[in-house]
Scaffold this active site. Structure first.
Site, PDB file in Angstrom:
ATOM      1  N   ARG A  99      21.671-116.368 -34.129  1.00 26.41           N
ATOM      2  CA  ARG A  99      20.625-115.913 -35.034  1.00 26.41           C
ATOM      3  C   ARG A  99      20.637-116.570 -36.415  1.00 26.41           C
ATOM      4  O   ARG A  99      19.625-117.061 -36.888  1.00 26.41           O
ATOM      5  CB  ARG A  99      20.866-114.422 -35.254  1.00 26.41           C
ATOM      6  CG  ARG A  99      19.663-113.587 -35.082  1.00 26.41           C
ATOM      7  CD  ARG A  99      20.024-112.146 -35.156  1.00 26.41           C
ATOM      8  NE  ARG A  99      19.443-111.471 -34.003  1.00 26.41           N
ATOM      9  CZ  ARG A  99      19.354-110.160 -33.891  1.00 26.41           C
ATOM     10  NH1 ARG A  99      19.846-109.386 -34.829  1.00 26.41           N
ATOM     11  NH2 ARG A  99      18.791-109.628 -32.849  1.00 26.41           N
TER      12      ARG A  99
ATOM     13  N   GLU B 134      22.976 -97.738 -40.644  1.00 29.66           N
ATOM     14  CA  GLU B 134      22.752 -98.988 -41.376  1.00 29.66           C
ATOM     15  C   GLU B 134      23.079 -98.877 -42.868  1.00 29.66           C
ATOM     16  O   GLU B 134      23.300 -99.888 -43.532  1.00 29.66           O
ATOM     17  CB  GLU B 134      21.298 -99.448 -41.174  1.00 29.66           C
ATOM     18  CG  GLU B 134      21.098-100.862 -41.638  1.00 29.66           C
ATOM     19  CD  GLU B 134      19.814-101.502 -41.144  1.00 29.66           C
ATOM     20  OE1 GLU B 134      19.282-101.059 -40.111  1.00 29.66           O
ATOM     21  OE2 GLU B 134      19.349-102.446 -41.792  1.00 29.66           O
TER      22      GLU B 134
ATOM     23  N   SER C 298      24.085-102.109 -33.935  1.00 27.84           N
ATOM     24  CA  SER C 298      23.784-100.922 -34.737  1.00 27.84           C
ATOM     25  C   SER C 298      23.794 -99.671 -33.867  1.00 27.84           C
ATOM     26  O   SER C 298      24.034 -98.572 -34.344  1.00 27.84           O
ATOM     27  CB  SER C 298      22.463-101.060 -35.475  1.00 27.84           C
ATOM     28  OG  SER C 298      21.458-101.385 -34.578  1.00 27.84           O
ATOM     29  N   LEU C 299      23.549 -99.863 -32.584  1.00 30.20           N
ATOM     30  CA  LEU C 299      23.624 -98.725 -31.673  1.00 30.20           C
ATOM     31  C   LEU C 299      25.060 -98.188 -31.667  1.00 30.20           C
ATOM     32  O   LEU C 299      25.307 -96.993 -31.808  1.00 30.20           O
ATOM     33  CB  LEU C 299      23.220 -99.180 -30.265  1.00 30.20           C
ATOM     34  CG  LEU C 299      23.117 -98.091 -29.217  1.00 30.20           C
ATOM     35  CD1 LEU C 299      22.026 -97.104 -29.571  1.00 30.20           C
ATOM     36  CD2 LEU C 299      22.837 -98.698 -27.852  1.00 30.20           C
TER      37      LEU C 299
HETATM   38  C1  LIG Z   1      12.311-104.440 -35.615  1.00 33.70           C
HETATM   39  C2  LIG Z   1      13.745-104.024 -35.434  1.00 33.70           C
HETATM   40  C3  LIG Z   1      14.339-104.122 -34.197  1.00 33.70           C
HETATM   41  C4  LIG Z   1      15.679-103.741 -34.015  1.00 33.70           C
HETATM   42  N1  LIG Z   1      16.244-103.855 -32.787  1.00 33.70           N
HETATM   43  C5  LIG Z   1      17.508-103.450 -32.612  1.00 33.70           C
HETATM   44  C6  LIG Z   1      18.131-103.510 -31.318  1.00 33.70           C
HETATM   45  O1  LIG Z   1      17.534-103.975 -30.355  1.00 33.70           O
HETATM   46  N2  LIG Z   1      19.395-103.052 -31.192  1.00 33.70           N
HETATM   47  C7  LIG Z   1      20.094-102.546 -32.247  1.00 33.70           C
HETATM   48  O2  LIG Z   1      21.225-102.120 -32.052  1.00 33.70           O
HETATM   49  N3  LIG Z   1      19.539-102.479 -33.474  1.00 33.70           N
HETATM   50  C8  LIG Z   1      18.276-102.904 -33.690  1.00 33.70           C
HETATM   51  N4  LIG Z   1      17.724-102.851 -34.945  1.00 33.70           N
HETATM   52  C9  LIG Z   1      18.482-102.233 -36.036  1.00 33.70           C
HETATM   53  C10 LIG Z   1      18.443-100.703 -35.854  1.00 33.70           C
HETATM   54  O3  LIG Z   1      17.159-100.292 -35.473  1.00 33.70           O
HETATM   55  C11 LIG Z   1      18.807 -99.988 -37.166  1.00 33.70           C
HETATM   56  O4  LIG Z   1      19.993-100.524 -37.675  1.00 33.70           O
HETATM   57  C12 LIG Z   1      19.004 -98.490 -36.910  1.00 33.70           C
HETATM   58  O5  LIG Z   1      17.811 -97.920 -36.428  1.00 33.70           O
HETATM   59  C13 LIG Z   1      19.418 -97.801 -38.211  1.00 33.70           C
HETATM   60  O6  LIG Z   1      19.502 -96.416 -37.949  1.00 33.70           O
HETATM   61  P1  LIG Z   1      19.827 -95.423 -39.123  1.00 33.70           P
HETATM   62  O7  LIG Z   1      19.733 -94.065 -38.538  1.00 33.70           O
HETATM   63  O8  LIG Z   1      21.091 -95.824 -39.787  1.00 33.70           O
HETATM   64  O9  LIG Z   1      18.692 -95.693 -40.210  1.00 33.70           O
HETATM   65  P2  LIG Z   1      17.132 -95.437 -40.089  1.00 33.70           P
HETATM   66  O10 LIG Z   1      16.673 -95.524 -38.671  1.00 33.70           O
HETATM   67  O11 LIG Z   1      16.501 -96.336 -41.101  1.00 33.70           O
HETATM   68  O12 LIG Z   1      16.997 -93.930 -40.506  1.00 33.70           O
HETATM   69  C14 LIG Z   1      17.059 -93.533 -41.852  1.00 33.70           C
HETATM   70  C15 LIG Z   1      16.148 -92.340 -41.988  1.00 33.70           C
HETATM   71  O13 LIG Z   1      16.304 -91.773 -43.279  1.00 33.70           O
HETATM   72  C16 LIG Z   1      15.027 -91.455 -43.776  1.00 33.70           C
HETATM   73  N5  LIG Z   1      15.124 -91.446 -45.255  1.00 33.70           N
HETATM   74  C17 LIG Z   1      15.174 -92.498 -46.084  1.00 33.70           C
HETATM   75  N6  LIG Z   1      15.277 -92.077 -47.338  1.00 33.70           N
HETATM   76  C18 LIG Z   1      15.293 -90.749 -47.318  1.00 33.70           C
HETATM   77  C19 LIG Z   1      15.392 -89.729 -48.313  1.00 33.70           C
HETATM   78  N7  LIG Z   1      15.498 -90.032 -49.612  1.00 33.70           N
HETATM   79  N8  LIG Z   1      15.375 -88.452 -47.909  1.00 33.70           N
HETATM   80  C20 LIG Z   1      15.278 -88.129 -46.601  1.00 33.70           C
HETATM   81  N9  LIG Z   1      15.186 -89.040 -45.615  1.00 33.70           N
HETATM   82  C21 LIG Z   1      15.191 -90.329 -45.978  1.00 33.70           C
HETATM   83  C22 LIG Z   1      14.119 -92.517 -43.260  1.00 33.70           C
HETATM   84  O14 LIG Z   1      12.776 -92.086 -43.257  1.00 33.70           O
HETATM   85  C23 LIG Z   1      14.660 -92.707 -41.848  1.00 33.70           C
HETATM   86  O15 LIG Z   1      14.077 -91.841 -40.916  1.00 33.70           O
HETATM   87  C24 LIG Z   1      16.403-103.248 -35.128  1.00 33.70           C
HETATM   88  C25 LIG Z   1      15.797-103.146 -36.382  1.00 33.70           C
HETATM   89  C26 LIG Z   1      14.485-103.543 -36.539  1.00 33.70           C
HETATM   90  C27 LIG Z   1      13.867-103.426 -37.916  1.00 33.70           C
END
Ligand SMILES: Cc1cc2nc3c(=O)[nH]c(=O)nc-3n(C[C@H](O)[C@H](O)[C@H](O)COP(=O)(O)OP(=O)(O)OC[C@H]3O[C@@H](n4cnc5c(N)ncnc54)[C@H](O)[C@@H]3O)c2cc1C
Length: 310
Positions: A69, A154, A170-171
């Site tokens: 990548r 993340e 990230s999963l």
């Molecule tokens: C297009 C794309 C494709 C991807 N594909 C893959 C893949 O195939 N495999 C893989 O492993 N990873 C993939 N990733 C990465 C992965 O999706 C993310 O790293 C993961 O979803 C992060 O999860 P999280 O719960 O840490 O954060 P998030 O999913 O970002 O969740 C954070 C949550 O907190 C909420 N939030 C933010 N600020 C506040 C606040 N102040 N108060 C309350 N709530 C708030 C947000 O609305 C959100 O719902 C991909 C990412 C992208 C962008």
């Protein structure tokens, strides 16, 4: 929020390691968020080419379009800079239509919806900011250095990704650390003292923001600064320029924050400026190229790992 200078004092680490996905669909109409053309398409036989239909990946890596990548993203970025073109292309025209549509139905449909037939046209692609490897430093149980503040996903720096990141990790980060955190909290949850007397927000002395444009324009500027100066390839002079511009945005936004009634947009802008500052400052302090951080001033990787920078 975990870091917020002088108040929370959470430890944050590895913010310079920002992963770019090499092949987001380039849509001149503008789309937010952008649509990703999976890297599996290259695994299936798609070949990266320039506007003239010429391959270029052999100049960068012997694995050509199948290089990792970060190498592919840097190569596309470089080809775009050299040619002045706004995108490069993924050529799938030689692939079997039945196989392609069976493997990638969503990509096929998406391309068709913007007038690109992957069997007849090359798919325009551009790198897009994708994943932040750094974040709130946590230990193996998801504990930050702030008492009772756990974090996973993340927003954290678990150490799992190092300076680079394997796709789909990230999963692992979300599932494993979420479980560990739950296991760590469960035995002690009933004995924890959680402060329930947090004072209400005091908006006294502030006025309603009259001009939303101050926020929306700053957001645009912030995106411009980060895209232009703190992107895939960095240099001292670009990072310095970014820091100077960010300082101005920071001051203006703090003034707004202190004097106007807060809104989600204003808080988000303020947080984004903090993150942008951390990415840029961390990048400035790393005097080498390692993993996702590449700078033309220090193109080599040092033989040792620099200590935590933040
Ligand atoms: C297009 C794309 C494709 C991807 N594909 C893959 C893949 O195939 N495999 C893989 O492993 N990873 C993939 N990733 C990465 C992965 O999706 C993310 O790293 C993961 O979803 C992060 O999860 P999280 O719960 O840490 O954060 P998030 O999913 O970002 O969740 C954070 C949550 O907190 C909420 N939030 C933010 N600020 C506040 C606040 N102040 N108060 C309350 N709530 C708030 C947000 O609305 C959100 O719902 C991909 C990412 C992208 C962008």
């Amino acid at each position: 929020m975990a870091l917020r200078w002088g108040i929370a004092k959470g430890w944050v680490e590895n913010m310079e390691f920002v992963q770019f996905h090499p092949t987001a669909l380039y849509n001149p109409a503008g789309e937010n968020p952008v649509f990703l053309v999976s890297e599996a398409v290259r695994g299936y036989g798609g070949i990266l080419k320039n506007r003239n239909g010429e391959e270029f990946m052999h100049k960068y890596d012997e694995r050509k379009s199948l290089a990792p990548r970060d190498i592919v993203a840097r190569a596309i970025d470089n080809e775009m800079k050299l040619s002045g073109d706004e995108c490069m292309f993924l050529d799938c025209r030689h692939l079997n239509k039945e196989g392609f549509t069976a493997h990638f139905p969503t990509i096929y449909e998406k391309c068709m919806s913007i007038g690109i037939d992957p069997m007849k046209d090359m798919i325009p692609v551009v790198p897009a900011c994708h994943y932040m490897c750094g974040g709130i430093k946590v230990d193996e149980m998801g504990r930050s250095n702030i008492q009772q503040l756990y974090a996973c996903g993340e927003c954290t720096c678990t150490g799992l990704h190092g300076a680079n990141r394997l796709a789909s990790n990230s999963l692992l980060e979300a599932m494993v650390f979420a479980k560990r955190i739950a296991e760590d909290i469960l035995p002690k949850i009933n004995h924890l003292s959680i402060k329930d007397s947090i004072p209400d927000w005091d908006a006294q002395g502030t006025t309603d923001p009259k001009e939303m444009v101050l926020i929306t324009q700053s957001l645009k500027e912030l995106k411009e600064i980060m895209s232009s100066y703190v992107g895939i390839v960095r240099s001292n002079v670009r990072l310095k320029r970014a820091l100077d511009r960010l300082w101005i945005l920071y001051q203006e936004t703090e003034e707004l924050y202190n004097n106007t009634t807060i809104s989600p947009q204003l808080c988000e802008l303020r947080n984004l400026i903090s993150i942008a500052y951390l990415v840029t400052r961390s990048a400035t302090m790393r005097r080498e190229s390692r993993g996702l951080h590449y700078t033309t001033d220090y193109p080599e990787k040092l033989g040792f790992v620099q200590e935590s920078l933040l």
